[in-house]
Write an enzyme that holds these catalytic residues in place. Structure first.
Site, PDB file in Angstrom:
ATOM      1  N   HIS A 280       5.670   0.914  -1.952  1.00  0.00           N
ATOM      2  CA  HIS A 280       6.303  -0.390  -1.666  1.00  0.00           C
ATOM      3  C   HIS A 280       7.647  -0.510  -2.376  1.00  0.00           C
ATOM      4  O   HIS A 280       7.792  -0.080  -3.525  1.00  0.00           O
ATOM      5  CB  HIS A 280       5.376  -1.562  -1.988  1.00  0.00           C
ATOM      6  CG  HIS A 280       5.013  -1.729  -3.434  1.00  0.00           C
ATOM      7  ND1 HIS A 280       5.793  -2.457  -4.312  1.00  0.00           N
ATOM      8  CD2 HIS A 280       3.953  -1.298  -4.160  1.00  0.00           C
ATOM      9  CE1 HIS A 280       5.216  -2.460  -5.502  1.00  0.00           C
ATOM     10  NE2 HIS A 280       4.103  -1.760  -5.453  1.00  0.00           N
ATOM     11  N   ASP A 292       6.719   0.907 -10.464  1.00  0.00           N
ATOM     12  CA  ASP A 292       5.889   0.091  -9.564  1.00  0.00           C
ATOM     13  C   ASP A 292       6.805  -0.624  -8.577  1.00  0.00           C
ATOM     14  O   ASP A 292       7.174  -1.757  -8.804  1.00  0.00           O
ATOM     15  CB  ASP A 292       5.063  -0.888 -10.417  1.00  0.00           C
ATOM     16  CG  ASP A 292       4.086  -1.704  -9.603  1.00  0.00           C
ATOM     17  OD1 ASP A 292       3.878  -1.399  -8.428  1.00  0.00           O
ATOM     18  OD2 ASP A 292       3.547  -2.681 -10.158  1.00  0.00           O
ATOM     19  N   GLU A 326       4.213  -5.959  -1.788  1.00  0.00           N
ATOM     20  CA  GLU A 326       2.926  -5.713  -2.446  1.00  0.00           C
ATOM     21  C   GLU A 326       2.694  -6.667  -3.593  1.00  0.00           C
ATOM     22  O   GLU A 326       1.573  -7.113  -3.825  1.00  0.00           O
ATOM     23  CB  GLU A 326       2.869  -4.262  -2.961  1.00  0.00           C
ATOM     24  CG  GLU A 326       1.464  -3.817  -3.392  1.00  0.00           C
ATOM     25  CD  GLU A 326       1.127  -4.106  -4.853  1.00  0.00           C
ATOM     26  OE1 GLU A 326      -0.049  -3.975  -5.204  1.00  0.00           O
ATOM     27  OE2 GLU A 326       2.030  -4.502  -5.628  1.00  0.00           O
ATOM     28  N   GLU A 327       3.741  -6.983  -4.345  1.00  0.00           N
ATOM     29  CA  GLU A 327       3.551  -7.730  -5.595  1.00  0.00           C
ATOM     30  C   GLU A 327       3.070  -9.159  -5.372  1.00  0.00           C
ATOM     31  O   GLU A 327       2.607  -9.806  -6.299  1.00  0.00           O
ATOM     32  CB  GLU A 327       4.836  -7.704  -6.446  1.00  0.00           C
ATOM     33  CG  GLU A 327       5.257  -6.323  -6.919  1.00  0.00           C
ATOM     34  CD  GLU A 327       4.260  -5.643  -7.865  1.00  0.00           C
ATOM     35  OE1 GLU A 327       3.187  -6.205  -8.122  1.00  0.00           O
ATOM     36  OE2 GLU A 327       4.562  -4.519  -8.310  1.00  0.00           O
TER      37      GLU A 327
END
Lengths: 344, 344
Positions: A280, A292, A326-327
């Site tokens: 992502h 991330d 995604e987060e």
């Protein structure tokens, strides 16, 4: 200008076609791939792309312009490389903004507290919240002391042995970040702070997203560094009066349109079966999103760049998807894909 | 109220007198000391004192009221414990204040940079400094590129293998923090930033003190986190234009009077020979001063508390000194002691 930094290393790879129908050729291909990535023209390319993304675009929070910049940048380079079927898929995504925020210890002394507001939290209003503190280690302890939490700021300071459970502790501790606000609100608390879900810290708070239980009122919520959560607990153990001030401008704006980015190398004989490589592109707003999940995204993209530069076409379609959000819970909501076609 | 938290644990120790003139008694004493510290009434006392100091008084920068609070607090408890010859020694100490400070990346994108102004630095003036950046890895590289540094902010990004040289790297890297500003000023730079002298970082800048060479003009200087120093260097490697904004209110006020705190257990037969136990109470303003050097100070103090509680009097005088201003060069200037009388 960023474009230039990224195209050059990849373009230096010599194109050469492979037929992958027999075993000996597969071995030749894998040897060539490994050589290119470890010694050859692709050595460092993923890192180079990741560093350029993290440095020049920086954090890419869902709903922010920087995420669209990242999508556009990768898409343009994918097109210029000659990847197939490069396109974006529109998805409706949340738009939460942090704004200014701070927490201060007022009693027993004045100090800046190391905090980060939790994604999805409401703000405190322009006057902030000043209130005494109740520290608890668990939801059970809060239940037992629920009456004490009334009109206070509840601080969750869950303990976990990260060395013994390097993976397991994360979920245990994140439960307080994710659900703490509503548990605290149920007891009449004014705000909720939770110990960072982190194995190590240099007074560095770790953030993430919360969910509100619709049964209770929404109250502002933030994470506190491991050190400051422990300090507040020590004050309480010594029966010292604790008072803190919390100010957060956080708010949720209307949803916006985001984009999942797709590129492919179509399969030669089974094009409707798909091998998915993905990561992502979005990230939290207070870091660079390198781990991330910029790294995952850049690796997924570079897999296609590498195969394409060697003119390798597999039997099945190799599809790279760089997800948009995604987060903010995108695992369930924004990852729209026909999983039936995937080879797992 | 803090006093109460600290006296209680120590007062529970049973007093008992020892004669330390023969060997077998020495063994009995050391066994009793070890038992008290590891299992008995003194278990956790040093940590408890340290936590109370770090939590309730917090940072204790030279010249600040909090340092005097710490001296007064420890002195009062020392007196109430019955330690001998408890007194303070006046020393003139510097008074530097940080004020507000910030650094921002302006080009190639806007971002907050993780910085800490260096102790003793001048400020930037109320308009701050906005300028392009030159990154160098060493003084030699700066000398070679001296003309390029004119009217720029010089960023020192020295590299060192901390794993190979966990001790040695500190001095190697600190040289840039300590002397970088004057080297940069020599080349006409407007300000100087230096990579944190840290083996590890979570984007957490590490600060310390600088010295100005009187041969060159004073320019503002700050440390940058390891991550941000590396990011600036990567921009430069990609030929991306770098511009930053630096704002620092730092200033040096007139010297003030500080206090070294002394307590003793007088020697029975050689009272004019002294065994010194000591640490410094002052600390930097942006942490708690637990490691540097609250721990050393609390250990030194508790050595006397422990001996006194057992009514142990050694042949020689045991003197505890809690120094006032190590962080501003006190090793040379403010540690006033008659070393002739010490047993090394």
């Amino acid at each position: 200008m960023l474009w230039l930094f990224l195209i050059l290393p990849v373009m230096t790879v010599t194109s050469r076609s492979f037929n992958i129908s027999d075993k000996s050729t597969s071995k030749a291909i894998s040897d060539r791939l490994i050589e290119l990535v470890t010694q050859g023209a692709f050595r460092g390319v993923t890192y180079y792309r990741l560093a350029a993304l993290a440095d020049t675009i920086g954090p890419r929070l869902c709903g922010n312009e920087s995420l669209t910049q990242a999508v556009n940048w990768v898409r343009d380079v994918m097109v210029s490389e000659g990847l197939e079927n490069v396109h974006v898929e529109r998805v409706e995504i949340p738009h939460w903004i942090r704004g200014e925020e701070r927490a201060r210890l007022i009693q027993p002394r004045y100090a800046k507290l190391s905090m980060l507001g939790l994604g999805n939290s409401i703000g405190t209003g322009s006057n902030g919240i000043q209130a005494p503190v109740l520290v608890v280690r668990s939801f059970d302890e809060l239940t037992a002391r629920c009456a004490e939490a009334q009109n206070k700021v509840v601080v969750f300071n869950p303990q976990c042995d990260w060395e013994a459970q390097p993976i397991g502790c994360y979920d245990i501790v994140v439960a307080y970040r994710h659900n703490g606000a509503s548990h605290a609100a149920k007891c009449g608390a004014l705000a909720s702070l939770s110990r960072s879900a982190a194995s190590h810290s240099i007074d560095s708070p770790h953030t993430g997203r919360l969910s509100y239980d619709p049964a209770y009122s929404k109250i502002p919520a933030a994470s506190l560094s491991v050190e400051h959560a422990d300090m507040l607990e020590r004050f309480q153990q010594r029966n010292q009066l604790i008072e803190i001030f919390l100010y957060m401008e956080a708010q949720t704006l209307p949803n916006v349109i985001g984009y999942n980015l797709v590129a492919e190398i179509k399969g030669s004989s089974l094009p409707n079966e798909t091998v998915l490589v993905s990561g992502h592109l979005d990230s939290w707003d207070v870091g660079q999103g390198a781990m991330d999940d910029g790294g995952g995204a850049m690796i997924s993209w570079t897999v296609l760049s590498l195969l394409h530069s060697l003119n390798i076409r597999a039997k099945r379609t190799i599809r790279c998807v760089l997800w948009s959000c995604e987060e903010f819970g995108g695992k369930k909501t924004f990852f729209i894909i026909d999983f039936q076609s995937l080879i797992i």
